[in-house]
Write an enzyme that holds these catalytic residues in place. Structure first.
Site, short mmCIF file in Angstrom:
data_model
loop_
_atom_site.label_atom_id
_atom_site.label_comp_id
_atom_site.label_asym_id
_atom_site.label_seq_id
_atom_site.Cartn_x
_atom_site.Cartn_y
_atom_site.Cartn_z
N SER A 11 25.37 -27.25 25.27
CA SER A 11 25.82 -26.48 26.42
C SER A 11 25.48 -27.17 27.75
O SER A 11 26.35 -27.31 28.62
CB SER A 11 25.22 -25.08 26.39
OG SER A 11 23.81 -25.12 26.29
N TYR A 49 29.36 -23.94 21.96
CA TYR A 49 28.29 -23.97 22.97
C TYR A 49 28.68 -23.32 24.28
O TYR A 49 27.83 -22.73 24.97
CB TYR A 49 27.85 -25.42 23.22
CG TYR A 49 27.14 -26.03 22.05
CD1 TYR A 49 25.82 -25.68 21.75
CD2 TYR A 49 27.77 -26.95 21.22
CE1 TYR A 49 25.15 -26.23 20.67
CE2 TYR A 49 27.10 -27.52 20.13
CZ TYR A 49 25.81 -27.15 19.87
OH TYR A 49 25.15 -27.70 18.79
N LYS A 106 14.00 -30.08 27.48
CA LYS A 106 12.81 -29.30 27.81
C LYS A 106 11.97 -29.08 26.55
O LYS A 106 12.17 -28.09 25.84
CB LYS A 106 13.21 -27.99 28.48
CG LYS A 106 13.93 -28.22 29.81
CD LYS A 106 14.39 -26.94 30.46
CE LYS A 106 15.07 -27.24 31.81
NZ LYS A 106 15.55 -26.02 32.50
N SER A 139 18.79 -23.52 35.48
CA SER A 139 20.17 -24.03 35.42
C SER A 139 20.84 -23.68 34.11
O SER A 139 21.10 -24.56 33.28
CB SER A 139 20.16 -25.56 35.60
OG SER A 139 19.23 -26.18 34.74
N LYS A 192 7.81 -22.90 30.10
CA LYS A 192 8.42 -21.62 30.47
C LYS A 192 9.16 -21.01 29.29
O LYS A 192 9.33 -19.78 29.21
CB LYS A 192 9.33 -21.80 31.69
CG LYS A 192 10.41 -22.87 31.56
CD LYS A 192 11.69 -22.38 30.93
CE LYS A 192 12.68 -23.50 30.75
NZ LYS A 192 13.97 -23.03 30.18
N SER A 255 19.52 -16.66 28.32
CA SER A 255 18.34 -17.34 27.80
C SER A 255 18.22 -17.18 26.29
O SER A 255 18.00 -16.08 25.78
CB SER A 255 17.08 -16.80 28.48
OG SER A 255 15.91 -17.29 27.84
N ASN A 257 15.75 -18.28 24.53
CA ASN A 257 14.36 -17.98 24.23
C ASN A 257 14.06 -16.50 24.43
O ASN A 257 13.38 -15.87 23.60
CB ASN A 257 13.44 -18.84 25.10
CG ASN A 257 13.54 -20.31 24.73
OD1 ASN A 257 12.96 -20.76 23.76
ND2 ASN A 257 14.29 -21.07 25.51
N GLU A 282 14.20 -23.85 21.95
CA GLU A 282 13.15 -24.85 22.21
C GLU A 282 11.76 -24.24 22.30
O GLU A 282 10.77 -24.90 22.03
CB GLU A 282 13.46 -25.62 23.50
CG GLU A 282 14.55 -26.67 23.37
CD GLU A 282 14.11 -27.93 22.62
OE1 GLU A 282 12.98 -27.95 22.07
OE2 GLU A 282 14.90 -28.89 22.59
#
EC number: 1.1.1.94
Length: 347
Positions: A11, A49, A106, A139, A192, A255, A257, A282
């Protein structure tokens, strides 16, 4: 006309390729799967994606790294952390020795605990390390692809490298700042995701804004604690790759996560959550890596520890929250109090 290689057609990689093509640059996008290459080149979509996003016709996809990298002075790597080292090894024979290389990954390398630029230094020894950079910040690819105003930061050891990528990426809807703190920028962008998992769990448990605000605030303290120990500037965590990325990742519907944490908070097992997500989360790998680093370095990271116990040791999210709430009493800003000798007016 500048020619740019983007490695990774997920993505964020696809959205950055779109940004660059929007500027009239020649963009070659590397995708591993031939069927995705055909979809991007023939249909100008990447439905898995970035559903409902039209890919700029100036983006040319290829599964051949040699073709994608040939003659490119600017290279952006946006792959999952799990594939980062392997991708660099495949890229190495085809990279221009004068290329400037930035990553938008990340995460930590799980085997070594290294940040991504450290992995780059290991795997690309022929390249000038001062030409390495990292792109980070709040972002979400979905918003970048829709040209919704977004800001990011580029960090590099060399000012001209950071400013080169700043010029390359800057548009009317993508504002780019620079920062010399590579360590802090990478650590903030990685950790984060752990906190976002925790915030998602709180929301999945039905907790309110108080819990969310507390977890984000104490999470930022934890991120800063490890980052400064590794050599980062404390100030970086008050910027885009710190609190900025933390807010976006902990509060957004985009998000992964947060969504994974929400499902865990509702009682779903990790394997089922990851299977249903269909994309890399991640924060799961970051939790394992940060837990290991904190243990080895003697860094107090109670939120990371609690989330690790949920993910890998079967602790329930509710029990993890209780564990955090009943920890020993501490000063709110332990490191600050110690550093500047904060004292009470009265005992």
């Amino acid at each position: 006309m500048e020619q740019v290689a983007v490695i990774g057609a997920g993505s964020f990689g696809t959205s950055l390729a779109n940004v660059l093509a929007d500027k009239g640059l020649q963009v070659d996008l590397y995708a591993r799967r031939e069927e995705l290459v055909r979809e991007i080149n023939e249909q100008h979509t990447n439905r898995h994606y970035l559903p409902e996003v039209s890919i700029h016709p100036g983006v040319r996809a290829s599964a051949n790294l040699s073709d994608v990298l040939k003659g490119k002075k600017w290279v952006l790597i946006v792959t999952p952390s799990s594939a980062f080292r392997e991708t660099l090894r495949a890229m190495r024979p085809h990279l221009d020795p004068e290329a400037s290389v930035a990553h938008g990954t990340k995460g930590f390398d799980l085997e070594t605990g290294q940040r991504m630029t450290q992995v780059m230094e290991d795997e690309l020894p022929e390249l000038d390390k001062s030409r390495f950079a990292v792109v980070s910040g709040p972002s979400h690819a979905e918003e970048v692809s829709q040209r919704i105003p977004t800001t990011v930061v580029v960090a590099s050891r060399r000012q001209s490298t950071a400013e080169g990528f700043q010029d390359l990426l800057m548009t009317s809807y993508l504002r780019v700042y620079t920062n010399p703190d590579v360590i802090g920028t990478e650590v903030g962008g990685t950790l984060k995701n752990i906190i976002a998992l925790g915030v998602g769990m709180c929301d999945g448990l039905g907790f309110g804004d108080n819990a969310k605000a507390a977890l984000m605030t104490r999470g930022l303290t934890e991120i800063s604690r490890l980052g400064v120990h590794l050599g980062a500037s404390h100030l970086t965590f008050g910027g885009l790759s710190g609190v900025g990325d933390l807010i976006a990742t902990c509060t957004s519907k985009h998000s992964r996560n947060w969504r994974a944490g929400y499902a865990l908070g509702q009682g779903k097992p990790l394997d089922e959550v990851l299977e249903q997500m269909g994309m890399v989360v991640e924060g799961v790998r970051a939790t394992k890596a940060a837990y290991q680093i904190a243990g080895e370095q003697g860094i107090d990271m109670p939120i990371t520890k609690a989330i690790y116990h949920v993910l890998f040791e079967g602790l329930s999210p509710k029990a993890a929250v209780e564990e955090l709430m009943t920890r020993r009493k501490v000063h709110e800003m332990e490191e600050v109090a110690e550093a500047v000798s904060l004292k009470w007016d009265l005992p």
